[in-house]
Design a protein around this motif. Structure first.
Motif, PDB file in Angstrom:
ATOM      1  N   ALA A   1     -22.876 -25.816 -22.772  1.00  0.00           N
ATOM      2  CA  ALA A   1     -21.823 -26.203 -21.967  1.00  0.00           C
ATOM      3  C   ALA A   1     -22.138 -27.226 -20.824  1.00  0.00           C
ATOM      4  O   ALA A   1     -21.325 -28.067 -20.501  1.00  0.00           O
ATOM      5  CB  ALA A   1     -21.397 -24.784 -21.275  1.00  0.00           C
TER       6      ALA A   1
ATOM      7  N   LYS B   1     -14.843 -33.175 -27.700  1.00  0.00           N
ATOM      8  CA  LYS B   1     -13.764 -31.944 -27.875  1.00  0.00           C
ATOM      9  C   LYS B   1     -14.166 -31.143 -28.905  1.00  0.00           C
ATOM     10  O   LYS B   1     -13.718 -29.973 -28.754  1.00  0.00           O
ATOM     11  CB  LYS B   1     -12.364 -32.817 -28.160  1.00  0.00           C
ATOM     12  CG  LYS B   1     -11.886 -33.645 -26.958  1.00  0.00           C
ATOM     13  CD  LYS B   1     -10.562 -34.285 -27.561  1.00  0.00           C
ATOM     14  CE  LYS B   1     -10.014 -35.151 -26.160  1.00  0.00           C
ATOM     15  NZ  LYS B   1      -8.696 -35.785 -26.641  1.00  0.00           N
TER      16      LYS B   1
ATOM     17  N   MET C   1     -16.727 -28.619 -27.758  1.00  0.00           N
ATOM     18  CA  MET C   1     -15.968 -27.677 -26.937  1.00  0.00           C
ATOM     19  C   MET C   1     -15.239 -26.443 -27.518  1.00  0.00           C
ATOM     20  O   MET C   1     -15.159 -25.405 -27.153  1.00  0.00           O
ATOM     21  CB  MET C   1     -14.878 -28.503 -25.634  1.00  0.00           C
ATOM     22  CG  MET C   1     -14.609 -27.636 -24.571  1.00  0.00           C
ATOM     23  SD  MET C   1     -16.070 -27.088 -23.764  1.00  0.00           S
ATOM     24  CE  MET C   1     -15.245 -25.972 -22.442  1.00  0.00           C
ATOM     25  N   GLU C   2     -14.504 -26.984 -28.615  1.00  0.00           N
ATOM     26  CA  GLU C   2     -13.486 -26.052 -29.154  1.00  0.00           C
ATOM     27  C   GLU C   2     -14.435 -25.118 -29.986  1.00  0.00           C
ATOM     28  O   GLU C   2     -14.164 -24.012 -30.168  1.00  0.00           O
ATOM     29  CB  GLU C   2     -12.732 -26.828 -30.362  1.00  0.00           C
ATOM     30  CG  GLU C   2     -11.612 -27.688 -29.724  1.00  0.00           C
ATOM     31  CD  GLU C   2     -11.025 -28.499 -30.947  1.00  0.00           C
ATOM     32  OE1 GLU C   2     -11.199 -28.354 -32.197  1.00  0.00           O
ATOM     33  OE2 GLU C   2      -9.825 -29.229 -30.449  1.00  0.00           O
ATOM     34  N   TRP C   3     -15.518 -25.609 -30.628  1.00  0.00           N
ATOM     35  CA  TRP C   3     -16.702 -24.918 -31.122  1.00  0.00           C
ATOM     36  C   TRP C   3     -17.209 -23.663 -30.247  1.00  0.00           C
ATOM     37  O   TRP C   3     -17.301 -22.772 -30.694  1.00  0.00           O
ATOM     38  CB  TRP C   3     -17.731 -25.531 -31.916  1.00  0.00           C
ATOM     39  CG  TRP C   3     -18.691 -24.848 -32.613  1.00  0.00           C
ATOM     40  CD1 TRP C   3     -18.542 -24.696 -34.151  1.00  0.00           C
ATOM     41  CD2 TRP C   3     -19.849 -24.122 -32.500  1.00  0.00           C
ATOM     42  NE1 TRP C   3     -19.738 -23.883 -34.538  1.00  0.00           N
ATOM     43  CE2 TRP C   3     -20.416 -23.568 -33.342  1.00  0.00           C
ATOM     44  CE3 TRP C   3     -20.605 -23.941 -30.965  1.00  0.00           C
ATOM     45  CZ2 TRP C   3     -21.753 -22.856 -33.459  1.00  0.00           C
ATOM     46  CZ3 TRP C   3     -21.758 -23.149 -30.971  1.00  0.00           C
ATOM     47  CH2 TRP C   3     -22.319 -22.586 -31.986  1.00  0.00           C
ATOM     48  N   TYR C   4     -17.402 -24.233 -29.143  1.00  0.00           N
ATOM     49  CA  TYR C   4     -17.979 -23.349 -28.044  1.00  0.00           C
ATOM     50  C   TYR C   4     -17.122 -22.270 -27.617  1.00  0.00           C
ATOM     51  O   TYR C   4     -17.471 -21.155 -27.730  1.00  0.00           O
ATOM     52  CB  TYR C   4     -18.350 -24.204 -26.790  1.00  0.00           C
ATOM     53  CG  TYR C   4     -19.015 -23.673 -25.564  1.00  0.00           C
ATOM     54  CD1 TYR C   4     -19.888 -22.994 -25.331  1.00  0.00           C
ATOM     55  CD2 TYR C   4     -18.061 -23.178 -24.552  1.00  0.00           C
ATOM     56  CE1 TYR C   4     -20.258 -22.456 -24.192  1.00  0.00           C
ATOM     57  CE2 TYR C   4     -18.210 -22.548 -23.478  1.00  0.00           C
ATOM     58  CZ  TYR C   4     -19.608 -21.920 -23.310  1.00  0.00           C
ATOM     59  OH  TYR C   4     -19.873 -21.453 -22.236  1.00  0.00           O
ATOM     60  N   GLU C   5     -15.959 -22.678 -27.433  1.00  0.00           N
ATOM     61  CA  GLU C   5     -14.860 -21.546 -26.789  1.00  0.00           C
ATOM     62  C   GLU C   5     -14.884 -20.402 -27.983  1.00  0.00           C
ATOM     63  O   GLU C   5     -14.641 -19.385 -27.662  1.00  0.00           O
ATOM     64  CB  GLU C   5     -13.586 -22.198 -26.547  1.00  0.00           C
ATOM     65  CG  GLU C   5     -13.940 -23.145 -25.157  1.00  0.00           C
ATOM     66  CD  GLU C   5     -12.608 -23.781 -25.015  1.00  0.00           C
ATOM     67  OE1 GLU C   5     -11.602 -24.033 -25.705  1.00  0.00           O
ATOM     68  OE2 GLU C   5     -12.512 -24.285 -23.776  1.00  0.00           O
ATOM     69  N   LYS C   6     -14.718 -21.002 -29.404  1.00  0.00           N
ATOM     70  CA  LYS C   6     -14.433 -20.122 -30.286  1.00  0.00           C
ATOM     71  C   LYS C   6     -15.414 -19.047 -30.477  1.00  0.00           C
ATOM     72  O   LYS C   6     -15.300 -17.802 -30.774  1.00  0.00           O
ATOM     73  CB  LYS C   6     -14.408 -20.872 -31.790  1.00  0.00           C
ATOM     74  CG  LYS C   6     -14.093 -20.405 -32.657  1.00  0.00           C
ATOM     75  CD  LYS C   6     -13.880 -20.920 -34.236  1.00  0.00           C
ATOM     76  CE  LYS C   6     -13.748 -20.283 -35.216  1.00  0.00           C
ATOM     77  NZ  LYS C   6     -13.656 -20.884 -36.684  1.00  0.00           N
ATOM     78  N   HIS C   7     -16.696 -19.751 -30.650  1.00  0.00           N
ATOM     79  CA  HIS C   7     -17.818 -18.456 -30.823  1.00  0.00           C
ATOM     80  C   HIS C   7     -18.336 -17.845 -29.870  1.00  0.00           C
ATOM     81  O   HIS C   7     -18.727 -16.946 -29.996  1.00  0.00           O
ATOM     82  CB  HIS C   7     -19.107 -19.369 -31.449  1.00  0.00           C
ATOM     83  CG  HIS C   7     -18.878 -20.209 -32.815  1.00  0.00           C
ATOM     84  ND1 HIS C   7     -18.274 -21.205 -33.136  1.00  0.00           N
ATOM     85  CD2 HIS C   7     -19.104 -19.439 -34.152  1.00  0.00           C
ATOM     86  CE1 HIS C   7     -18.307 -21.644 -34.397  1.00  0.00           C
ATOM     87  NE2 HIS C   7     -18.977 -20.269 -35.181  1.00  0.00           N
ATOM     88  N   LEU C   8     -17.946 -18.198 -28.521  1.00  0.00           N
ATOM     89  CA  LEU C   8     -18.133 -17.574 -27.166  1.00  0.00           C
ATOM     90  C   LEU C   8     -17.178 -16.067 -27.173  1.00  0.00           C
ATOM     91  O   LEU C   8     -17.688 -15.345 -27.003  1.00  0.00           O
ATOM     92  CB  LEU C   8     -18.319 -18.453 -26.114  1.00  0.00           C
ATOM     93  CG  LEU C   8     -18.431 -17.798 -24.836  1.00  0.00           C
ATOM     94  CD1 LEU C   8     -19.881 -17.130 -24.717  1.00  0.00           C
ATOM     95  CD2 LEU C   8     -18.111 -18.597 -23.529  1.00  0.00           C
ATOM     96  N   ASN C   9     -15.994 -16.618 -27.757  1.00  0.00           N
ATOM     97  CA  ASN C   9     -15.052 -15.561 -27.904  1.00  0.00           C
ATOM     98  C   ASN C   9     -15.534 -14.500 -28.821  1.00  0.00           C
ATOM     99  O   ASN C   9     -15.498 -13.442 -28.758  1.00  0.00           O
ATOM    100  CB  ASN C   9     -13.709 -15.961 -28.049  1.00  0.00           C
ATOM    101  CG  ASN C   9     -13.309 -16.813 -26.913  1.00  0.00           C
ATOM    102  OD1 ASN C   9     -13.457 -16.601 -25.738  1.00  0.00           O
ATOM    103  ND2 ASN C   9     -12.223 -17.700 -26.991  1.00  0.00           N
TER     104      ASN C   9
ATOM    105  N   ASN D   1     -18.193 -12.422 -27.626  1.00  0.00           N
ATOM    106  CA  ASN D   1     -17.708 -11.164 -26.579  1.00  0.00           C
ATOM    107  C   ASN D   1     -17.236 -10.058 -27.428  1.00  0.00           C
ATOM    108  O   ASN D   1     -17.213  -9.189 -26.566  1.00  0.00           O
ATOM    109  CB  ASN D   1     -17.080 -12.110 -25.560  1.00  0.00           C
ATOM    110  CG  ASN D   1     -17.828 -12.936 -24.650  1.00  0.00           C
ATOM    111  OD1 ASN D   1     -18.999 -12.986 -24.531  1.00  0.00           O
ATOM    112  ND2 ASN D   1     -17.193 -14.139 -24.261  1.00  0.00           N
TER     113      ASN D   1
END
Length: 849
Positions: A717, A753, A756-764, A767
């Motif tokens: 991030a 971009k 960032m999309e990959w980060y948000e997807k795998h972080l969710n 979790n």
């Protein structure tokens, strides 16, 4: 290349090494610079040093120490029988068919026997491995210390042990000579060559012997003048004095006989040694307390220094020490006023009564400038550096001395007329001499110590030498045979070479191939029984270290008639023959090397090769057993570690059923280790560890991922945010990035971009997962994403600005200056017109903007 010196003591060893511009003492695996001279045999392996000494009480029958005292000796030797009572009461020692010593131990499930030479080899192997671990290189060349009183047979036994251990012993170095070398290097203010030599007395009070030497020092030179020894007087004699005193006391006070039980004997001996050291530093009474010494009885007593010294005096120990120290003055013919200092070293040199004797005898306090325990090892390491061709060491010549006189007997007779003392007592060594014989056939010589009462060994014989292939001259006369006899740098007597000089006729007028060898003694009429020494003086030979040799080689006779006249007469006859100028046949002499059969009291070559193979097998067995135990320990360690953590820090990362299954498997494995798995092969432990790891590793992996993953996500991030800041600055026309083209900026934007999309997807996704479930993404994959982002964006963001060229007007001025210097005054107008300015050497009144 390693340069190592070993102080091989009776009960302890030290290793010195030359490196980093100095000498240091190497520590063992216990970070201790002292390695005990102990060997212990377990069921499937050997252990030496500290580990062996630690189990000397519990496994006293299979633990051996003090083996150095038995080297090269026979079972019937008086000294050996004395040692068996003092040092080896707990061991089973037998005699083989040749009268040699064998020690029985239980090893590899059977009763095995080892000679003192084999046991010494085991200690050398241990010291070799210790040195290699510290120096990070292979150790081959060494210098090993031996007592100065060691005889030829004992020294050859040490050399055999070195060979069995894979060591190349460059020199067997006398203890006191090694100490003197350490002293000479430590003292940088030695007298120059043209100044009077400085005499120093070296007193080495070891644990098993007292050695005294007097040495002469000059700048770069060390010469040992004489030595005085008491091979059976050391610190252990004082320990044994205390042991007997307390044993008698306990027999009356507690009704127990300590001397009858080996275990109790060893424990009391260890406590007596500690008590002696405490009394050396304190004058008050020191208590002695031992729990459950024998028959479940606790014993206690006490003693002070005054009582201890009185016991030593009554037992004659101090008188023997005094006589040994005083003898050195008689042997060396050095007066007290010519002694510069007295250096005292050795493990038992700290006894106040010994220091008091030094002051009383030599009239000066004992000096303790050297490390009392490590001085020998440091001297040996320095000698190894001097002998090694890979080290540059300040020139320092060392001349030792032969403690016993040696006589050579020949033709199988020991009568006075058929013998010659070739090396006197305290003769300088290493040294060589040339001896001349006249013989018609092969003959045999025997080397013996001249005075057997002065030698601490029952047999005076050193070795026998048979010189073969001797034939008479063509006319039936005896041939001249020359032998080189030598005491080498190990202190052993050898006859390295023999040559026969045969006369032959030649018609050639050219020079003879060798010069005339003129003897200084008149040839006896009965040449078959004559024997002469070719050298009037004693000329030092080349040492094994490769230093230059000063000995004049023998010359062959080349005269028409061999005579034993003096040099002047020989030269006159040669001149008369040259004047005649008549060509005639000449008699020349040729040298023929003769084979020598040498027989010594040492291990035969064939048997030595078998023992080398045996030692290699034992080393391999130790290695395999270590690997097996390491595998077993790995299983045990994993069981204990997982059993504690599965109900602690790993609990949330495994389901309850998985935890119960793993816990049950760990308990079963633990029980197996102490039952059926107590003694199995290495591969069985490896397989067992793999089985339980298949259950435990997923839990461990989830735990480790949970610890690392948040930081890795955060790092990704931060990286994305860093490049977003760059895009904002570029969009705002930041001067720092105005050289970046839009195409490159678009690449950065697109990559950011995507990441960032990959980060948000795998972080969710992560979790949504529970801790006991396998993670959808690994920390290594997150790191790969961050590295991919850097690979695209980093080079663009860090792209340097193009170099700014100077204005054209500045270029014009530069060209004008160049024109002035080179004579060229014509330049194009700066405004682009075709007008040409007049040639001038002056600068313009103004610049055109």
């Amino acid at each position: 290349m390693s340069v190592v010196g070993i102080d091989f003591g009776t009960y302890s060893c030290y290793i010195g090494a030359a490196r980093a511009g100095g000498i240091e003492t190497i520590a063992n695996e216990y970070s201790d610079r002292c390695t005990p001279s102990y060997i212990s045999f377990n069921e499937k392996s050997r252990c030496m040093g500290v580990a062996a000494k630690q189990q000397s009480v519990m496994k006293f029958k299979n633990t051996i120490s003090g083996i150095k005292r038995l080297m090269g000796r026979k079972y019937a030797d008086r000294l050996v029988q004395s040692e068996l009572k003092i040092q080896f009461p707990q061991n089973e020692i037998v005699e083989d068919s040749n009268g040699n010593i064998l020690i029985k131990v239980d090893y590899l499930g059977e009763n095995q026997k080892f000679s003192p030479e084999q046991l010494t080899t085991m200690l050398f192997t241990k010291l070799k491995l210790t040195a290699e671990a510290a120096l990070k290189t292979k150790v081959v060349d060494v210098v090993i210390s031996v007592p100065s009183y060691c005889t030829d047979v004992e020294r050859r036994a040490f050399l055999d042990s070195c060979q069995m251990a894979g060591l190349n012993c460059l020199r067997l170095f006398n203890d006191t000579t090694a100490i003197a070398l350490s002293y000479g290097i430590y003292k940088q203010d030695l007298p120059a060559e043209n100044e009077k030599a400085r005499n120093v007395v070296i007193v080495d009070m070891g644990y098993s012997s007292l050695q005294v030497s007097i040495c002469s020092f000059q700048k770069g030179k060390l010469k040992v003048l004489a030595t005085s020894n008491d091979h059976d007087l050391g610190g252990r004699n004082f320990d044994h004095l205390l042991l007997k005193q307390f044993a008698e006391e306990f027999k009356v006070k507690y009704k127990i006989d300590v001397m009858s039980r080996p275990k109790a004997y060893i424990r009391l001996a260890q406590e007596c040694e500690k008590l002696k050291k405490l009394m050396s530093a304190n004058t008050q009474k020191i208590p002695l307390n031992i729990e459950c010494l024998m028959d479940d009885k606790d014993v206690s007593s006490a003693m002070d220094r005054a009582t201890f010294e009185e016991l030593a005096s009554n037992a004659g120990l101090l008188t023997r020490a005094e006589n040994t120290m005083r003898a050195i003055l008689d042997y060396s013919n050095v007066k007290l006023g010519d002694i510069h200092s007295v250096e005292i070293v050795g493990g038992s040199s700290r006894l106040p009564c010994i220091k008091a004797l030094v002051t009383q005898i030599f009239g000066m306090d004992a000096s303790t400038t050297l490390n009392a325990d490590e001085a020998v090892a440091r001297g040996c390491a320095l000698q190894c550096a001097i002998l090694s061709p890979t080290f540059r060491v300040r020139d320092f010549s060392i001349t030792d001395c032969q403690p016993y006189s040696i006589t050579l007997h020949y033709t199988g007779c020991i009568e006075d007329e058929n013998s010659l003392e070739v090396f006197s007592r305290f003769h300088a060594i290493p040294f060589s001499k040339m001896l001349t014989f006249y013989r018609k056939e092969p003959f045999e010589l025997t080397a013996r110590y001249t005075h057997i009462n002065d030698v601490p060994y029952p047999s005076p014989e050193i070795g026998t030498f048979k010189v073969n292939n001797i034939v008479p001259q063509a006319n039936g006369d005896s041939c001249k045979v020359k032998l080189k006899v030598r005491i080498n740098n190990h202190g052993t007597f050898v006859i390295p070479s023999a040559s026969m000089y045969e006369k032959c006729e030649s018609e050639d007028d050219t020079k003879e191939s060798m010069d005339v060898d003129v003897d200084k003694k008149v040839e006896e009429s009965n040449s078959d029984q004559s024997m002469k020494n070719d050298t009037d003086g004693e000329t030092p030979m080349q040492t094994d270290s490769g230093q230059s040799e000063n000995e004049v080689p023998p010359k062959d006779e080349a005269t028409t008639k061999e005579t034993e006249s003096n040099t002047v007469n020989g030269n006159e006859e040669k001149k008369e023959e040259e004047k005649k100028n008549i060509k005639k046949a000449k008699k020349t002499t040729r040298s023929i090397d003769l084979p020598i059969e040498s027989r010594f009291n040492q291990i035969p070559k064939q048997q030595l090769n078998l023992l080398i193979e045996k030692e290699n097998q034992l080393i391999m067995q130790d290695k395999l057993e270590k690997e097996r135990l390491d595998s077993k320990n790995a299983v045990e360690e994993y069981v204990y570690d997982m059993r504690d953590k599965i109900s602690g820090q790993y609990e949330q990362y495994a389901k309850e059923d998985d935890r119960n299954t793993l816990t049950l498997r760990l308990e079963d494995t633990e029980n197996w280790l102490y039952e059926d798995g107590e003694d199995v092969n290495k591969q069985v432990y490896i397989d067992k560890l793999k089985e339980i790891k298949n259950l435990g590793d997923p839990i461990v992996h989830r735990y480790q991922e949970a610890q690392v993953r948040p930081a890795v996500f955060e790092e990704l991030a931060k990286t994305i945010f860093h490049y977003r800041k760059f895009l904002d600055a570029w969009a705002n026309k930041d001067e720092k990035y105005n050289h970046i083209e839009k195409v490159d900026a678009d690449k950065v934007d697109k990559c950011c971009k995507e990441k960032m999309e990959w980060y948000e997807k795998h972080l969710n996704l992560q979790n949504q997962k529970a801790l006991h479930e396998d993670p959808p993404i690994l920390s290594s994959e997150i790191n790969d994403q961050r590295k991919g982002l850097d690979a695209v964006c980093k080079s663009i963001v860090n792209k340097s600005k193009p170099k700014v060229e100077p204005p054209k007007e500045e270029k014009k001025e530069e060209k004008k200056e160049e024109g002035k210097a080179g004579g060229d005054s014509k330049e194009a107008p700066v405004d682009g017109t075709s007008d040409v300015k007049p040639e001038t050497n002056s600068t313009p009144d103004m610049d055109i903007d």
